[in-house]
Design a protein around this motif. Structure first.
Motif, PDB file in Angstrom:
ATOM      1  N   LEU A  82      63.497  44.460  -4.402  1.00 34.67           N
ATOM      2  CA  LEU A  82      64.736  45.181  -3.774  1.00 34.67           C
ATOM      3  C   LEU A  82      64.666  44.917  -1.571  1.00 34.67           C
ATOM      4  O   LEU A  82      65.102  45.119  -1.480  1.00 34.67           O
ATOM      5  N   PHE A  83      63.676  44.709  -2.075  1.00 35.56           N
ATOM      6  CA  PHE A  83      63.355  44.079   0.049  1.00 35.56           C
ATOM      7  C   PHE A  83      63.774  43.223   0.677  1.00 35.56           C
ATOM      8  O   PHE A  83      64.599  42.871   1.944  1.00 35.56           O
ATOM      9  N   LEU A  84      64.474  42.597  -0.465  1.00 34.46           N
ATOM     10  CA  LEU A  84      64.994  41.337   0.297  1.00 34.46           C
ATOM     11  C   LEU A  84      67.031  41.318   0.082  1.00 34.46           C
ATOM     12  O   LEU A  84      67.858  41.009   1.209  1.00 34.46           O
ATOM     13  N   TYR A  85      66.790  43.020  -0.435  1.00 40.02           N
ATOM     14  CA  TYR A  85      69.054  43.354  -0.493  1.00 40.02           C
ATOM     15  C   TYR A  85      68.919  43.962   1.332  1.00 40.02           C
ATOM     16  O   TYR A  85      68.482  44.442   1.723  1.00 40.02           O
ATOM     17  N   LYS A  86      70.077  43.587   1.059  1.00 41.54           N
ATOM     18  CA  LYS A  86      71.031  44.038   2.419  1.00 41.54           C
ATOM     19  C   LYS A  86      70.800  45.996   2.476  1.00 41.54           C
ATOM     20  O   LYS A  86      70.930  45.975   3.696  1.00 41.54           O
ATOM     21  N   ASP A  87      71.260  46.691   1.550  1.00 45.19           N
ATOM     22  CA  ASP A  87      71.342  47.729   1.840  1.00 45.19           C
ATOM     23  C   ASP A  87      69.943  48.435   0.467  1.00 45.19           C
ATOM     24  O   ASP A  87      69.696  48.186  -0.085  1.00 45.19           O
ATOM     25  N   ASP A  88      69.681  49.549   1.352  1.00 41.93           N
ATOM     26  CA  ASP A  88      68.377  50.099  -0.054  1.00 41.93           C
ATOM     27  C   ASP A  88      68.607  50.401  -0.766  1.00 41.93           C
ATOM     28  O   ASP A  88      67.989  50.523  -1.508  1.00 41.93           O
ATOM     29  N   GLY A  89      70.124  51.181  -0.626  1.00 37.37           N
ATOM     30  CA  GLY A  89      70.562  52.387  -2.201  1.00 37.37           C
ATOM     31  C   GLY A  89      71.153  51.146  -3.288  1.00 37.37           C
ATOM     32  O   GLY A  89      71.722  51.495  -3.947  1.00 37.37           O
ATOM     33  N   GLU A  90      71.335  49.537  -2.544  1.00 36.94           N
ATOM     34  CA  GLU A  90      72.009  48.906  -3.569  1.00 36.94           C
ATOM     35  C   GLU A  90      70.830  48.789  -5.067  1.00 36.94           C
ATOM     36  O   GLU A  90      69.524  48.455  -5.040  1.00 36.94           O
ATOM     37  N   ALA A  91      71.590  48.934  -6.116  1.00 39.46           N
ATOM     38  CA  ALA A  91      71.100  48.726  -7.636  1.00 39.46           C
ATOM     39  C   ALA A  91      70.846  47.450  -7.393  1.00 39.46           C
ATOM     40  O   ALA A  91      71.505  46.482  -7.604  1.00 39.46           O
ATOM     41  N   PRO A  92      69.896  47.029  -8.182  1.00 36.11           N
ATOM     42  CA  PRO A  92      69.072  45.201  -8.367  1.00 36.11           C
ATOM     43  C   PRO A  92      69.778  44.703  -8.922  1.00 36.11           C
ATOM     44  O   PRO A  92      69.405  45.043 -10.633  1.00 36.11           O
ATOM     45  N   ALA A  93      70.710  44.095  -8.964  1.00 29.49           N
ATOM     46  CA  ALA A  93      71.777  42.770  -9.784  1.00 29.49           C
ATOM     47  C   ALA A  93      71.041  42.298 -11.511  1.00 29.49           C
ATOM     48  O   ALA A  93      71.425  42.401 -11.777  1.00 29.49           O
ATOM     49  N   GLU A  94      70.250  41.718 -10.494  1.00 29.47           N
ATOM     50  CA  GLU A  94      69.026  40.963 -11.515  1.00 29.47           C
ATOM     51  C   GLU A  94      68.222  41.655 -12.782  1.00 29.47           C
ATOM     52  O   GLU A  94      68.311  40.984 -13.296  1.00 29.47           O
ATOM     53  N   LEU A  95      67.950  42.924 -12.138  1.00 36.50           N
ATOM     54  CA  LEU A  95      67.853  43.559 -13.976  1.00 36.50           C
ATOM     55  C   LEU A  95      68.609  44.529 -14.870  1.00 36.50           C
ATOM     56  O   LEU A  95      68.825  44.945 -15.991  1.00 36.50           O
ATOM     57  N   PHE A  96      69.967  43.541 -14.405  1.00 32.33           N
ATOM     58  CA  PHE A  96      71.732  44.293 -15.509  1.00 32.33           C
ATOM     59  C   PHE A  96      72.118  42.740 -15.797  1.00 32.33           C
ATOM     60  O   PHE A  96      73.263  42.839 -16.079  1.00 32.33           O
ATOM     61  N   GLN A 107      74.671  39.810  -1.539  1.00 31.10           N
ATOM     62  CA  GLN A 107      74.325  39.817   0.296  1.00 31.10           C
ATOM     63  C   GLN A 107      73.324  39.739   0.243  1.00 31.10           C
ATOM     64  O   GLN A 107      72.496  40.302  -0.359  1.00 31.10           O
ATOM     65  N   ARG A 108      71.912  39.251   1.152  1.00 33.75           N
ATOM     66  CA  ARG A 108      70.563  39.212   0.989  1.00 33.75           C
ATOM     67  C   ARG A 108      70.313  39.778   2.584  1.00 33.75           C
ATOM     68  O   ARG A 108      71.474  38.959   3.661  1.00 33.75           O
ATOM     69  N   ARG A 109      68.663  39.851   2.830  1.00 33.26           N
ATOM     70  CA  ARG A 109      68.538  39.600   3.988  1.00 33.26           C
ATOM     71  C   ARG A 109      66.968  38.976   4.128  1.00 33.26           C
ATOM     72  O   ARG A 109      66.742  38.922   3.365  1.00 33.26           O
ATOM     73  N   LYS A 110      67.189  38.365   5.099  1.00 31.52           N
ATOM     74  CA  LYS A 110      66.323  37.159   5.716  1.00 31.52           C
ATOM     75  C   LYS A 110      65.546  38.480   6.274  1.00 31.52           C
ATOM     76  O   LYS A 110      65.403  39.750   6.966  1.00 31.52           O
ATOM     77  N   LYS A 111      64.213  37.418   6.842  1.00 32.20           N
ATOM     78  CA  LYS A 111      63.193  38.263   7.738  1.00 32.20           C
ATOM     79  C   LYS A 111      62.929  38.927   8.806  1.00 32.20           C
ATOM     80  O   LYS A 111      62.815  39.655   9.050  1.00 32.20           O
ATOM     81  N   SER A 112      64.473  37.765   9.279  1.00 31.50           N
ATOM     82  CA  SER A 112      64.388  38.156  10.824  1.00 31.50           C
ATOM     83  C   SER A 112      65.549  39.216  10.483  1.00 31.50           C
ATOM     84  O   SER A 112      65.829  39.590  11.974  1.00 31.50           O
ATOM     85  N   ARG A 117      76.026  35.944   2.856  1.00 28.71           N
ATOM     86  CA  ARG A 117      76.608  35.506   1.601  1.00 28.71           C
ATOM     87  C   ARG A 117      75.774  34.629   1.362  1.00 28.71           C
ATOM     88  O   ARG A 117      75.473  33.579   1.321  1.00 28.71           O
ATOM     89  N   ALA A 118      75.203  34.572  -0.172  1.00 26.73           N
ATOM     90  CA  ALA A 118      74.867  33.264  -1.090  1.00 26.73           C
ATOM     91  C   ALA A 118      76.129  33.465  -3.167  1.00 26.73           C
ATOM     92  O   ALA A 118      76.324  35.190  -3.410  1.00 26.73           O
ATOM     93  N   THR A 119      75.711  32.988  -3.447  1.00 32.96           N
ATOM     94  CA  THR A 119      76.295  32.927  -4.725  1.00 32.96           C
ATOM     95  C   THR A 119      74.915  33.037  -5.655  1.00 32.96           C
ATOM     96  O   THR A 119      73.654  31.906  -4.683  1.00 32.96           O
ATOM     97  N   MET A 120      74.525  34.045  -6.522  1.00 32.68           N
ATOM     98  CA  MET A 120      72.738  34.248  -6.946  1.00 32.68           C
ATOM     99  C   MET A 120      73.732  33.960  -8.397  1.00 32.68           C
ATOM    100  O   MET A 120      74.179  34.107  -9.149  1.00 32.68           O
ATOM    101  N   SER A 121      72.815  32.633  -9.058  1.00 28.99           N
ATOM    102  CA  SER A 121      72.983  31.975 -10.218  1.00 28.99           C
ATOM    103  C   SER A 121      71.286  32.332 -11.064  1.00 28.99           C
ATOM    104  O   SER A 121      70.635  32.479 -10.304  1.00 28.99           O
ATOM    105  N   LEU A 122      71.503  33.223 -12.348  1.00 27.50           N
ATOM    106  CA  LEU A 122      70.650  34.582 -12.683  1.00 27.50           C
ATOM    107  C   LEU A 122      70.055  33.225 -14.201  1.00 27.50           C
ATOM    108  O   LEU A 122      71.415  33.312 -14.615  1.00 27.50           O
ATOM    109  N   GLN A 123      68.676  33.251 -14.582  1.00 27.65           N
ATOM    110  CA  GLN A 123      68.541  32.950 -15.914  1.00 27.65           C
ATOM    111  C   GLN A 123      67.811  33.158 -17.075  1.00 27.65           C
ATOM    112  O   GLN A 123      66.614  33.542 -16.023  1.00 27.65           O
ATOM    113  N   MET A 124      67.697  34.062 -17.943  1.00 22.57           N
ATOM    114  CA  MET A 124      66.596  34.751 -18.638  1.00 22.57           C
ATOM    115  C   MET A 124      65.778  34.271 -19.179  1.00 22.57           C
ATOM    116  O   MET A 124      65.707  32.657 -19.357  1.00 22.57           O
TER     117      MET A 124
END
Length: 712
Positions: A82-96, A107-112, A117-124
Motif C-alpha cells: 500500500l505504501f506505493l499507492y497514490k491514495d492512502d485509502g485505496e483498496a489493494p487491488a493485488e489482494l482481490f 496509478q502508483r507513487r514513486k519515492k520522489s 500511470r502504468a499497466t499492472m499484470s498480476l499472476q498468482m
C-alpha cells in the motif's frame, strides 16, 4: 560461452548452429539456448517486477522495480504494498485477484512523490500442492500527457482549424489574433483586421444598452453569450452566435478578450422557413389556421376591456375538389392565388385573411362598429367571384357561401367562434344549393341547436349497429318489357328507439362526416349477402340485389372486402350489384377505375346512380366498366310535361343505348311517366308507381307471387 550483446552476435550464433553438424552442432545449440536464457533473465531483470505474499507484503523486488520506483530492494522488502499507492485509502487491488492472472491500469507513487500511470499484470503464485503462496506483479509505465510546448502547438492548431471564428483583442481593444474561420466568415484577412478594434464588424443595428453589455464582457465584468448582427467586409449584415470572455494574468489583470462566433445565417433561414411552414399556407402565402387562432386569440383578450366588436367570416368555395381532380394542382393553386388576391383587396390592412383548407378561407375583422359591417364585407368578398377566371384555356365561375360569427356576442373563445362560423357556412351552403347563388348567413342559437342534434345523432348512430337497430328494405325494380320484378335496391333504414324508422336522409350526412359510413357500408353489404343466402337456403330464386357504395368505401381494399363477404355467405357475384354515384367517378377517376375493374373481373355488375346530376365526361364514362345507368329522379319528376326534363331523359337513354348499358329510371310515380320512359326505351323503372321499399319478408312474398306492373 560466447557473449551475446548485439543483433550480429545473435545472427552469428544462429548461423553457427545451422551450419554445424554432429557434436559441433549440439555445442552450438547449447550455446544458443544458454544465450536465450540469459537474454530472458536480462529482460525480466529490466521489467519492473515485485513479489508479494498472500497478505500483500513485498517479498522480492527486482532491478527494474528499483529503477521505476526509486527504492532499493532493501528499502521495500517486508513493507506492505500500500505504501506505493497514490491514495492512502485505496483498496489493494493485488489482494482481490479473482483468477490466476489479471491486467489492469493503475496509478502508483514513486519515492520522489511523483504519481505515474502504468499497466499492472498480476499472476498468482502457488506451492507444490497448488495452494496460493503469493503474487507476482509486473508494471509497464504509460506515457505522460503532452508537454507544455506540445499543448501550445495543439491549442494553436485547434484554433486555426476551428469552424468557428476566433478574434482576440488586447487590453486596448486592438485585434491581435484572428483565425482562418474569421476571414471566411467576415471577409477580412488577418492583415486587414490586426490592429483594428472589434468595431470593424459593427452593423449599427444594436442600441447603446446592448453594446454596453458586450463591452462589459470584454472588460471582464462577466462572460457574455448571445446573438449579434455583424457586418461583413462586403457590407452584408449577418447574424452570428457569439461568446465573449476576458483573459487575466497571474495577478488578475485583464490582458486580453476573446470572441468565438459562428455565422448562423443558414440556421436563421431554416428557422424562418419552418416558421413559414408552421404558420402560413404554402399556396397563397396567407396565415394558416394555427396563426389565425393566435391572432384572433390576441384580439379577443382586449375585446371586453375596449368594449369593441369583431367578426369571423368562413368563406367556403364550391366545386374546388372537383376542379383539383379535373384540372390538377398547379392550375387550381394558381386559381386560388388569384381568388385570395381578390379577397385581400376588399379588406383593410388590419383585417386578417387566412386559408384554412383546400376550399376554405377565413376573414377576421378584428374591430367593427356594427355586426352589419360584417355582412357588407361578406358581400364584397362574394362580388370578387362575379367574373370568370381563366385557367388553362377554360373560363370558370366560382361561387362561395359565407358563415359569420360575431364576438363578443357569440362568445370569446376562438375555437368556438370558428366552429359557429363554419356551422353558419354549412347552413348557407344548403340555402345556396337551392338558389344556385352564393349566400351569407350569421350564426344563431338555432344553428347551435342543429349542431347539438348532429352530435346526438352521431353518438346514437355509433351504437345502432351493436344494438341491432339497422334494417334493410328492398325497393323492387320492374322490367318495362314484361312488368315483372327484375331486381331490387337495398335501402338502409334506422329503427330509432324513440323516433321510429328513420330514412338515410336523416343520418347518412352525419355518417359521412364522421366516417361512420364505413361501418354502415360494411353492415349493409354483409346484411344484403346474408339475406340473399337466407333466401337461397329457403329455396327461393330472387333477382339480383343492388347495394349503394359510399365514396369513402371505394378504395383499393374494397375488392377484397366484397370477395370475403360473398365467400362468407356463399353468394355468387351475379346476385349482387354495386351502385356508385356519378360524383364519385369524377372525384378521382384514376383511383376508382382499377378498383371497379377488379370488381367486374370478380363477376359483379356496376350501376351509375344519380346520373345527370354531376359533371361526367363522356371520355371518362366510356372507360368505366358500367353496365347500368340510373336516371336521377330529379329528371323524372317533370316528364312528360317539362320540356327540359324530357330532353335530358331522352339524351341519357340515347347515350346509354349507344354505350350498350341498361337504363333504369328512379322515382317513377305515375303511369304517364312510365309510358313516356317506356317509349324512350328505358329498360326498368323504380318508384312508388309499383312499390315503396319493402321489408325482406314482404319483398320475398312479392317475388314468390310474381307480382307484375300492368304496362297498358
Amino acid at each position: 560461452m560466447t557473449s551475446v550483446h548485439t543483433l550480429n552476435d545473435w545472427l552469428a550464433l544462429c548461423r553457427q548452429a545451422q551450419q554445424a553438424d554432429g557434436p559441433t552442432r549440439l555445442s552450438a545449440l547449447a550455446q544458443l539456448e544458454a544465450a536465450l536464457a540469459e537474454a530472458q533473465r536480462d529482460i525480466e531483470a529490466q521489467t519492473p517486477t515485485l513479489q508479494l505474499d498472500t497478505l500483500g507484503y513485498i517479498t522480492d523486488w527486482n532491478l527494474g522495480a528499483a529503477a521505476l520506483f526509486g527504492y532499493s530492494a532493501d528499502e521495500v522488502r517486508g513493507q506492505h504494498v500500500l505504501f506505493l499507492y497514490k491514495d492512502d485509502g485505496e483498496a489493494p487491488a493485488e489482494l482481490f485477484l479473482a483468477s490466476d492472472s489479471a491486467l489492469m491500469e493503475v496509478q502508483r507513487r514513486k519515492k520522489s512523490g511523483e504519481v505515474f500511470r502504468a499497466t499492472m499484470s498480476l499472476q498468482m503464485l502457488r506451492d507444490a500442492d497448488g495452494e496460493p503462496e503469493g503474487m507476482l506483479a509486473q508494471f509497464k509505465p504509460l506515457p505522460d500527457g503532452l508537454s507544455n510546448d506540445e499543448k501550445l502547438r495543439l491549442y494553436l492548431r485547434i484554433i486555426e482549424d476551428s469552424n468557428q471564428g476566433v478574434m482576440v483583442s488586447d487590453a486596448q481593444e486592438r485585434i491581435v489574433v484572428v483565425n482562418a474561420a474569421f476571414t471566411r466568415i467576415t471577409g477580412y484577412t488577418a492583415a486587414e483586421a490586426l490592429g483594428k478594434t472589434p468595431d470593424l464588424l459593427r452593423s449599427g443595428r444594436h442600441d447603446a444598452a446592448f453594446r454596453a453589455q458586450v463591452r462589459l464582457a470584454m472588460k471582464g465584468e462577466h462572460p457574455w453569450s448571445g446573438e449579434i448582427l455583424g457586418r461583413r467586409k462586403n457590407g452584408e449584415v449577418f447574424p452570428q452566435s457569439v461568446s465573449i470572455s476576458a483573459v487575466r494574468d497571474d495577478h488578475g489583470q485583464i490582458t486580453h478578450a476573446f470572441s468565438i462566433f459562428s455565422d448562423i445565417s443558414a440556421h436563421k433561414e431554416t428557422e424562418a422557413r419552418l416558421h413559414r411552414l408552421a404558420n402560413f399556407d404554402s399556396v397563397t402565402g396567407l396565415p394558416n389556421r394555427s396563426l389565425l387562432q393566435q391572432l384572433v386569440g390576441q384580439a379577443l383578450t382586449g375585446v371586453e376591456r375596449n368594449k369593441s366588436h369583431g367578426a369571423l367570416l368562413v368563406v367556403h368555395l364550391q366545386r374546388v375538389a372537383i376542379l383539383y381532380d379535373t384540372l390538377g394542382h398547379d392550375a387550381c393553386d394558381a386559381l386560388l392565388q388569384e381568388v385570395s388576391q381578390g379577397f385581400r383587396k376588399m379588406l383593410r390592412d388590419q383585417d386578417v385573411l387566412a386559408r384554412t383548407g383546400n376550399d376554405k378561407f377565413v376573414v377576421a375583422l378584428l374591430n367593427i362598429n356594427k355586426r352589419e359591417h360584417a355582412a357588407i364585407v361578406a358581400q364584397k368578398l362574394l362580388s370578387t367571384l362575379d367574373h370568370s377566371f381563366k385557367v388553362q384555356g377554360h373560363e370558370l365561375r366560382l361561387t362561395a357561401n359565407i358563415g359569420v360569427s360575431i364576438f363578443p356576442d357569440d362568445g370569446l373563445d376562438t375555437a368556438a367562434l370558428l366552429r359557429f362560423a363554419e356551422l353558419a357556412a354549412a347552413r348557407a351552403r344548403e340555402v345556396g344549393d337551392q338558389t344556385e347563388a352564393g349566400e351569407c348567413l350569421f350564426y344563431s342559437s338555432e344553428m347551435n341547436q342543429r349542431a347539438s342534434a348532429h352530435f346526438r345523432i352521431e353518438s346514437e348512430l355509433r351504437q345502432a349497429v351493436s344494438r341491432n337497430e339497422l334494417r334493410l328494405f328492398y325497393q323492387p325494380k320492374v322490367s318495362l318489357r314484361t312488368g315483372r320484378i327484375a331486381g331490387a335496391e337495398a335501402l338502409l333504414r334506422w329503427h330509432h328507439p324513440e323516433q321510429g324508422l328513420l330514412s338515410p336522409a336523416q343520418f347518412v350526412a352525419v355518417a359521412e362526416e364522421t366516417r361512420l359510413i364505413l361501418e354502415l357500408g360494411d353492415w349493409v353489404l354483409n346484411e344484403a349477402c346474408r339475406q340473399l343466402r337466407a333466401w337461397a337456403d329457403a329455396g327461393m330464386v330472387v333477382p339480383p340485389v343492388a347495394v349503394n357504395l359510399s365514396a369513402r368505401q371505394v378504395d383499393e381494399r374494397l375488392p377484397e372486402l366484397v370477395e370475403k363477404t360473398l365467400n362468407r355467405h356463399r353468394v355468387p357475384p351475379s346476385q349482387l350489384k354495386l351502385e356508385i354515384t356519378e360524383s364519385l367517378v369524377m372525384r378521382n377517376p384514376e383511383m376508382v377505375l382499377p378498383v371497379l375493374n377488379q370488381l367486374v373481373a370478380m363477376g359483379l355488375s356496376i350501376a351509375l346512380d344519380d346520373f345527370g346530376t354531376g359533371y361526367s365526361s363522356l371520355a371518362y364514362l366510356k372507360r368505366f366498366p358500367i353496365t347500368t345507368l340510373k336516371i336521377d329522379r330529379a329528371f323524372v319528376i317533370g316528364v312528360p310535361h317539362e320540356a327540359n326534363d324530357c330532353a335530358i331523359a331522352q339524351a341519357i337513354v340515347t347515350m346509354g343505348k349507344q354505350l350498350r348499358q341498361e337504363i333504369v329510371a328512379e322515382g317513377v310515380e305515375s303511369r304517364e311517366q312510365m309510358a313516356f320512359l317506356r317509349e324512350l326505351g328505358c329498360d326498368q323503372l323504380q318508384g312508388y308507381l309499383f312499390s315503396k321499399p319493402l321489408d325482406a319478408d314482404e319483398y320475398a312474398r312479392w317475388v314468390a307471387e310474381d307480382r307484375r306492373l300492368p304496362l297498358q
